[in-house]
Design a protein around this motif. Structure first.
Motif, PDB file in Angstrom:
ATOM      1  N   GLN A 162     -18.253  31.152  29.780  1.00 38.44           N
ATOM      2  CA  GLN A 162     -19.611  31.478  29.331  1.00 38.44           C
ATOM      3  C   GLN A 162     -19.685  31.541  27.821  1.00 38.44           C
ATOM      4  OE1 GLN A 162     -20.990  35.188  30.975  1.00 38.44           O
ATOM      5  NE2 GLN A 162     -19.807  34.896  32.837  1.00 38.44           N
ATOM      6  N   LYS A 163     -20.792  31.050  27.266  1.00 35.59           N
ATOM      7  CA  LYS A 163     -21.066  31.253  25.840  1.00 35.59           C
ATOM      8  C   LYS A 163     -21.701  32.630  25.706  1.00 35.59           C
ATOM      9  CE  LYS A 163     -24.590  29.444  23.734  1.00 35.59           C
ATOM     10  NZ  LYS A 163     -25.555  28.539  23.111  1.00 35.59           N
ATOM     11  N   LYS A 187     -19.447  29.162  17.818  1.00 34.85           N
ATOM     12  CA  LYS A 187     -19.835  29.623  19.150  1.00 34.85           C
ATOM     13  C   LYS A 187     -18.686  30.450  19.699  1.00 34.85           C
ATOM     14  CE  LYS A 187     -22.627  25.578  19.955  1.00 34.85           C
ATOM     15  NZ  LYS A 187     -22.688  24.250  20.508  1.00 34.85           N
ATOM     16  N   GLU A 188     -19.009  31.595  20.281  1.00 39.12           N
ATOM     17  CA  GLU A 188     -18.000  32.465  20.881  1.00 39.12           C
ATOM     18  C   GLU A 188     -18.091  32.326  22.396  1.00 39.12           C
ATOM     19  OE1 GLU A 188     -15.738  33.922  19.059  1.00 39.12           O
ATOM     20  OE2 GLU A 188     -16.739  33.332  17.206  1.00 39.12           O
ATOM     21  N   ILE A 189     -17.011  31.863  22.984  1.00 38.79           N
ATOM     22  CA  ILE A 189     -16.932  31.575  24.409  1.00 38.79           C
ATOM     23  C   ILE A 189     -15.975  32.575  25.065  1.00 38.79           C
ATOM     24  CG2 ILE A 189     -16.359  29.804  26.126  1.00 38.79           C
ATOM     25  CD1 ILE A 189     -18.593  28.961  24.126  1.00 38.79           C
ATOM     26  N   GLY A 231      -3.345  30.519  33.439  1.00 41.44           N
ATOM     27  CA  GLY A 231      -3.220  31.966  33.596  1.00 41.44           C
ATOM     28  C   GLY A 231      -1.917  32.378  34.249  1.00 41.44           C
ATOM     29  N   LEU A 232      -1.129  33.157  33.541  1.00 40.96           N
ATOM     30  CA  LEU A 232       0.074  33.748  34.131  1.00 40.96           C
ATOM     31  C   LEU A 232      -0.298  35.014  34.896  1.00 40.96           C
ATOM     32  CD1 LEU A 232       2.517  33.241  31.128  1.00 40.96           C
ATOM     33  CD2 LEU A 232       2.474  31.971  33.297  1.00 40.96           C
ATOM     34  N   GLU A 233      -1.428  35.594  34.537  1.00 45.70           N
ATOM     35  CA  GLU A 233      -2.055  36.695  35.257  1.00 45.70           C
ATOM     36  C   GLU A 233      -3.548  36.612  34.950  1.00 45.70           C
ATOM     37  OE1 GLU A 233      -1.193  40.501  32.459  1.00 45.70           O
ATOM     38  OE2 GLU A 233       0.601  39.561  33.303  1.00 45.70           O
ATOM     39  N   ASN A 234      -4.365  37.386  35.642  1.00 45.04           N
ATOM     40  CA  ASN A 234      -5.793  37.389  35.347  1.00 45.04           C
ATOM     41  C   ASN A 234      -5.979  37.685  33.866  1.00 45.04           C
ATOM     42  OD1 ASN A 234      -6.387  36.904  38.023  1.00 45.04           O
ATOM     43  ND2 ASN A 234      -6.987  38.999  38.483  1.00 45.04           N
ATOM     44  N   SER A 235      -6.716  36.812  33.162  1.00 46.90           N
ATOM     45  CA  SER A 235      -6.797  36.900  31.700  1.00 46.90           C
ATOM     46  C   SER A 235      -8.221  36.678  31.209  1.00 46.90           C
ATOM     47  CB  SER A 235      -5.881  35.856  31.054  1.00 46.90           C
ATOM     48  OG  SER A 235      -4.542  36.045  31.456  1.00 46.90           O
ATOM     49  N   VAL A 236      -8.557  37.367  30.119  1.00 48.09           N
ATOM     50  CA  VAL A 236      -9.815  37.139  29.416  1.00 48.09           C
ATOM     51  C   VAL A 236      -9.461  36.553  28.053  1.00 48.09           C
ATOM     52  CG1 VAL A 236     -11.902  38.176  28.436  1.00 48.09           C
ATOM     53  CG2 VAL A 236     -10.974  39.042  30.601  1.00 48.09           C
ATOM     54  N   ILE A 237     -10.078  35.406  27.754  1.00 49.19           N
ATOM     55  CA  ILE A 237      -9.778  34.654  26.538  1.00 49.19           C
ATOM     56  C   ILE A 237     -11.058  34.501  25.728  1.00 49.19           C
ATOM     57  CG2 ILE A 237      -8.991  32.408  25.665  1.00 49.19           C
ATOM     58  CD1 ILE A 237      -7.612  32.141  28.527  1.00 49.19           C
ATOM     59  N   ASN A 238     -10.952  34.689  24.425  1.00 48.34           N
ATOM     60  CA  ASN A 238     -12.049  34.392  23.494  1.00 48.34           C
ATOM     61  C   ASN A 238     -11.723  33.065  22.826  1.00 48.34           C
ATOM     62  OD1 ASN A 238     -12.848  35.605  20.198  1.00 48.34           O
ATOM     63  ND2 ASN A 238     -14.161  34.444  21.527  1.00 48.34           N
ATOM     64  N   LEU A 239     -12.601  32.091  23.014  1.00 52.81           N
ATOM     65  CA  LEU A 239     -12.481  30.783  22.393  1.00 52.81           C
ATOM     66  C   LEU A 239     -13.569  30.662  21.335  1.00 52.81           C
ATOM     67  CD1 LEU A 239     -11.580  27.787  22.171  1.00 52.81           C
ATOM     68  CD2 LEU A 239     -13.132  27.309  24.096  1.00 52.81           C
ATOM     69  N   THR A 240     -13.186  30.416  20.097  1.00 52.66           N
ATOM     70  CA  THR A 240     -14.149  30.180  19.032  1.00 52.66           C
ATOM     71  C   THR A 240     -14.203  28.690  18.753  1.00 52.66           C
ATOM     72  OG1 THR A 240     -13.706  32.353  18.053  1.00 52.66           O
ATOM     73  CG2 THR A 240     -14.767  30.706  16.641  1.00 52.66           C
ATOM     74  N   LEU A 241     -15.420  28.137  18.884  1.00 54.02           N
ATOM     75  CA  LEU A 241     -15.662  26.714  18.668  1.00 54.02           C
ATOM     76  C   LEU A 241     -16.505  26.509  17.424  1.00 54.02           C
ATOM     77  CD1 LEU A 241     -16.919  25.610  22.210  1.00 54.02           C
ATOM     78  CD2 LEU A 241     -14.607  25.383  21.297  1.00 54.02           C
TER      79      LEU A 241
END
Length: 111
Positions: free
Chosen positions: A18-19, A27-29, A86-96
């Motif tokens: 999600q954006k 953009k922060e994803i 994912g090595l485990e359930n993960s939340v990632i911030n992607l900056t585009l």
């Protein structure tokens, strides 16, 4: 001003992208990546920054697989092929880059 809550209500039932926010430059994803999910090799047309906010992932670039844990960050220049999982359930911030699109990220082949 807007406050981003990357860790609020993560969905780990499926790969969830999600954006959350857009600035004049970027953009922060948010990517919620379940354990075992993968985004196959792809590249971005602009520089990117990937931050692990929760969990643990593998990140492969230039044939080398790295383990990124909560609090780790990696930056890539434009057009560098990479993949992640994912090595485990993960939340990632992607900056585009502002010029990049959420649709491109959504179209990356995944498992």
């Amino acid at each position: 001003m807007q406050i981003l809550r990357f860790l609020e209500n993560p969905n780990f039932q499926t790969l969830d992208i999600q954006k959350l926010f857009e600035t004049p430059q970027s953009k922060e994803i948010r990517i919620c990546m379940p354990q075992g999910a993968q985004m196959q090799e792809h590249q971005a047309p602009g520089a990117i920054v990937v931050r692990v906010l929760q969990g643990r992932i593998w990140f492969e670039v230039e044939g080398q697989k790295h383990t990124l844990e909560c609090g780790d960050c990696i930056a890539l220049e434009a057009n560098v092929p990479h993949s992640l999982g994912g090595l485990e359930n993960s939340v990632i911030n992607l900056t585009l880059s502002k010029l990049d699109s959420l649709q491109r990220v959504l179209s990356v082949p995944s498992k």
